[in-house]
Motif scaffolding. Sequence first.
Motif, PDB file in Angstrom:
ATOM      1  N   ALA A  34       9.581  53.094  95.028  1.00 61.24           N
ATOM      2  CA  ALA A  34       9.694  51.931  94.139  1.00 61.24           C
ATOM      3  C   ALA A  34      10.029  52.419  92.730  1.00 61.24           C
ATOM      4  CB  ALA A  34       8.384  51.146  94.129  1.00 61.24           C
ATOM      5  N   PHE A  35      10.953  51.719  92.069  1.00 67.79           N
ATOM      6  CA  PHE A  35      11.348  52.150  90.731  1.00 67.79           C
ATOM      7  C   PHE A  35      11.740  50.945  89.882  1.00 67.79           C
ATOM      8  CE2 PHE A  35      15.249  51.914  93.123  1.00 67.79           C
ATOM      9  CZ  PHE A  35      16.205  51.464  92.223  1.00 67.79           C
ATOM     10  N   THR A  36      11.764  51.157  88.573  1.00 65.22           N
ATOM     11  CA  THR A  36      12.171  50.115  87.630  1.00 65.22           C
ATOM     12  C   THR A  36      13.279  50.643  86.726  1.00 65.22           C
ATOM     13  OG1 THR A  36      10.446  50.822  86.072  1.00 65.22           O
ATOM     14  CG2 THR A  36       9.899  49.011  87.566  1.00 65.22           C
ATOM     15  N   LEU A  37      14.045  49.725  86.200  1.00 62.27           N
ATOM     16  CA  LEU A  37      15.034  50.035  85.163  1.00 62.27           C
ATOM     17  C   LEU A  37      14.592  49.305  83.904  1.00 62.27           C
ATOM     18  CD1 LEU A  37      17.710  51.165  84.076  1.00 62.27           C
ATOM     19  CD2 LEU A  37      18.843  49.119  84.962  1.00 62.27           C
ATOM     20  N   GLU A  38      14.275  50.068  82.866  1.00 58.45           N
ATOM     21  CA  GLU A  38      13.817  49.464  81.617  1.00 58.45           C
ATOM     22  C   GLU A  38      14.493  50.133  80.431  1.00 58.45           C
ATOM     23  OE1 GLU A  38       9.602  49.527  81.286  1.00 58.45           O
ATOM     24  OE2 GLU A  38       9.301  48.044  82.874  1.00 58.45           O
ATOM     25  N   GLU A  39      14.538  49.378  79.346  1.00 60.91           N
ATOM     26  CA  GLU A  39      15.026  49.934  78.092  1.00 60.91           C
ATOM     27  C   GLU A  39      13.822  50.431  77.292  1.00 60.91           C
ATOM     28  OE1 GLU A  39      17.476  48.477  74.075  1.00 60.91           O
ATOM     29  OE2 GLU A  39      17.678  47.384  75.976  1.00 60.91           O
ATOM     30  N   ARG A  40      13.924  51.642  76.806  1.00 64.18           N
ATOM     31  CA  ARG A  40      12.812  52.209  76.052  1.00 64.18           C
ATOM     32  C   ARG A  40      12.654  51.485  74.711  1.00 64.18           C
ATOM     33  NH1 ARG A  40      13.338  58.728  77.406  1.00 64.18           N
ATOM     34  NH2 ARG A  40      12.203  58.569  79.397  1.00 64.18           N
ATOM     35  N   THR A  41      11.412  51.358  74.303  1.00 65.62           N
ATOM     36  CA  THR A  41      11.097  50.647  73.067  1.00 65.62           C
ATOM     37  C   THR A  41      10.174  51.494  72.195  1.00 65.62           C
ATOM     38  OG1 THR A  41       9.191  49.549  74.088  1.00 65.62           O
ATOM     39  CG2 THR A  41      11.310  48.386  74.183  1.00 65.62           C
ATOM     40  N   ARG A  42      10.048  51.082  70.955  1.00 65.24           N
ATOM     41  CA  ARG A  42       9.077  51.696  70.048  1.00 65.24           C
ATOM     42  C   ARG A  42       8.563  50.623  69.094  1.00 65.24           C
ATOM     43  NH1 ARG A  42      14.040  53.371  67.736  1.00 65.24           N
ATOM     44  NH2 ARG A  42      14.301  52.626  65.580  1.00 65.24           N
ATOM     45  N   PHE A  66      13.932  47.693  70.449  1.00 62.65           N
ATOM     46  CA  PHE A  66      14.647  48.176  71.623  1.00 62.65           C
ATOM     47  C   PHE A  66      15.629  49.262  71.196  1.00 62.65           C
ATOM     48  CE2 PHE A  66      12.888  44.322  73.229  1.00 62.65           C
ATOM     49  CZ  PHE A  66      12.761  44.512  74.600  1.00 62.65           C
ATOM     50  N   THR A  67      15.605  50.403  71.889  1.00 67.45           N
ATOM     51  CA  THR A  67      16.336  51.596  71.445  1.00 67.45           C
ATOM     52  C   THR A  67      17.729  51.748  72.051  1.00 67.45           C
ATOM     53  OG1 THR A  67      15.430  52.963  73.229  1.00 67.45           O
ATOM     54  CG2 THR A  67      14.123  52.779  71.203  1.00 67.45           C
ATOM     55  N   ASP A  68      18.116  50.878  72.979  1.00 69.76           N
ATOM     56  CA  ASP A  68      19.378  50.993  73.723  1.00 69.76           C
ATOM     57  C   ASP A  68      19.373  52.164  74.705  1.00 69.76           C
ATOM     58  OD1 ASP A  68      20.572  48.766  72.507  1.00 69.76           O
ATOM     59  OD2 ASP A  68      21.236  49.964  70.800  1.00 69.76           O
ATOM     60  N   GLN A  69      18.230  52.805  74.899  1.00 69.52           N
ATOM     61  CA  GLN A  69      18.112  53.900  75.861  1.00 69.52           C
ATOM     62  C   GLN A  69      17.542  53.353  77.171  1.00 69.52           C
ATOM     63  OE1 GLN A  69      15.595  56.667  73.702  1.00 69.52           O
ATOM     64  NE2 GLN A  69      17.371  57.877  73.092  1.00 69.52           N
ATOM     65  N   LEU A  70      18.361  53.375  78.225  1.00 67.72           N
ATOM     66  CA  LEU A  70      17.911  52.902  79.533  1.00 67.72           C
ATOM     67  C   LEU A  70      17.257  54.044  80.308  1.00 67.72           C
ATOM     68  CD1 LEU A  70      20.846  50.604  80.720  1.00 67.72           C
ATOM     69  CD2 LEU A  70      18.868  50.060  79.280  1.00 67.72           C
ATOM     70  N   ALA A  71      16.265  53.679  81.108  1.00 67.34           N
ATOM     71  CA  ALA A  71      15.549  54.688  81.898  1.00 67.34           C
ATOM     72  C   ALA A  71      15.193  54.131  83.263  1.00 67.34           C
ATOM     73  CB  ALA A  71      14.277  55.128  81.168  1.00 67.34           C
ATOM     74  N   ILE A  72      15.330  54.962  84.286  1.00 68.80           N
ATOM     75  CA  ILE A  72      14.869  54.633  85.634  1.00 68.80           C
ATOM     76  C   ILE A  72      13.586  55.409  85.869  1.00 68.80           C
ATOM     77  CG2 ILE A  72      15.323  55.039  88.087  1.00 68.80           C
ATOM     78  CD1 ILE A  72      18.180  54.195  87.620  1.00 68.80           C
ATOM     79  N   GLN A  73      12.518  54.686  86.205  1.00 67.66           N
ATOM     80  CA  GLN A  73      11.198  55.280  86.388  1.00 67.66           C
ATOM     81  C   GLN A  73      10.683  54.968  87.787  1.00 67.66           C
ATOM     82  OE1 GLN A  73       9.066  57.166  84.178  1.00 67.66           O
ATOM     83  NE2 GLN A  73       8.009  57.421  86.134  1.00 67.66           N
ATOM     84  N   GLY A 122      14.127  40.736  73.940  1.00 63.86           N
ATOM     85  CA  GLY A 122      13.954  41.327  75.252  1.00 63.86           C
ATOM     86  C   GLY A 122      14.074  40.311  76.374  1.00 63.86           C
ATOM     87  N   ILE A 123      14.557  40.762  77.531  1.00 63.50           N
ATOM     88  CA  ILE A 123      14.696  39.920  78.711  1.00 63.50           C
ATOM     89  C   ILE A 123      14.045  40.632  79.888  1.00 63.50           C
ATOM     90  CG2 ILE A 123      16.343  38.958  80.371  1.00 63.50           C
ATOM     91  CD1 ILE A 123      18.262  38.483  78.112  1.00 63.50           C
ATOM     92  N   LYS A 124      13.236  39.903  80.646  1.00 63.84           N
ATOM     93  CA  LYS A 124      12.581  40.451  81.824  1.00 63.84           C
ATOM     94  C   LYS A 124      13.061  39.707  83.068  1.00 63.84           C
ATOM     95  CE  LYS A 124       8.212  41.854  79.653  1.00 63.84           C
ATOM     96  NZ  LYS A 124       6.732  41.689  79.696  1.00 63.84           N
TER      97      LYS A 124
END
Length: 217
Positions: free
Chosen positions: A60-68, A117-124, A4-6
């Motif tokens: 305000a929003f973030t772009l993150e990759e969903r994880t499990r 990391f699931t490769d699924q990107l999400a904007i929250q 992961g990269i932040k």
Amino acid sequence: ADGGIKAEGDGLCGVRVHARNVDRAISVLSSLALRLEAKGIALTPTGHALEARIGEDAVAFTLEERTRLEKHNPTPEELAAEERRKKRMARYWDSPAWSRGPAVPFECAYPASDLIFTDQLAIQVSGWDRGLRRTWADGKVQKLEKMLDDIVAGFHVLFAARKVERERREEQERQWQEQQRQRERVRLWQERENKRIEFLNDLLDMRRRVETWRSWI
């Protein structure tokens, strides 16, 4: 270790994805920024997120990759390391206190679970907006890249809702301030009335004393 990269810190936008999806995340944010700017919406990194703003209102929003989390399957090397740790631990506790060496780690030699990391990107979008949509994410069919116009439209809805809420709070504040001013005016009036009544009572008391002295004289 999990890949992961932040991107967090001064001048950064809070993106959190796997290294293999960095280029895709940059492409999504770049395309979204162009669409927002075309609609007159300024976009600014805050260190932990991105802030879209129109006048006094911000989203305000973030772009993150969903994880499990998945249970970790230890390798033979990790199992051997854990067995050595347990033996060291047993020897440590079986030895007299005065002869014990450095303490043995209590933690297992390998993690209980792995972050996947699931490769699924999400904007929250952060905050609470009375049931309005605040999340857009990769689905089984449609990817985030195809939702950018919907995201911009969703931001406009959020801006409108937040403007209404801000104006409502401002009106409440204005009313509260006016109530405070009214209370202060009433307090000052009551204070003046009390002083006036006290003054009149003093005059009446003085008059009674004068009349008493006259009668006595």
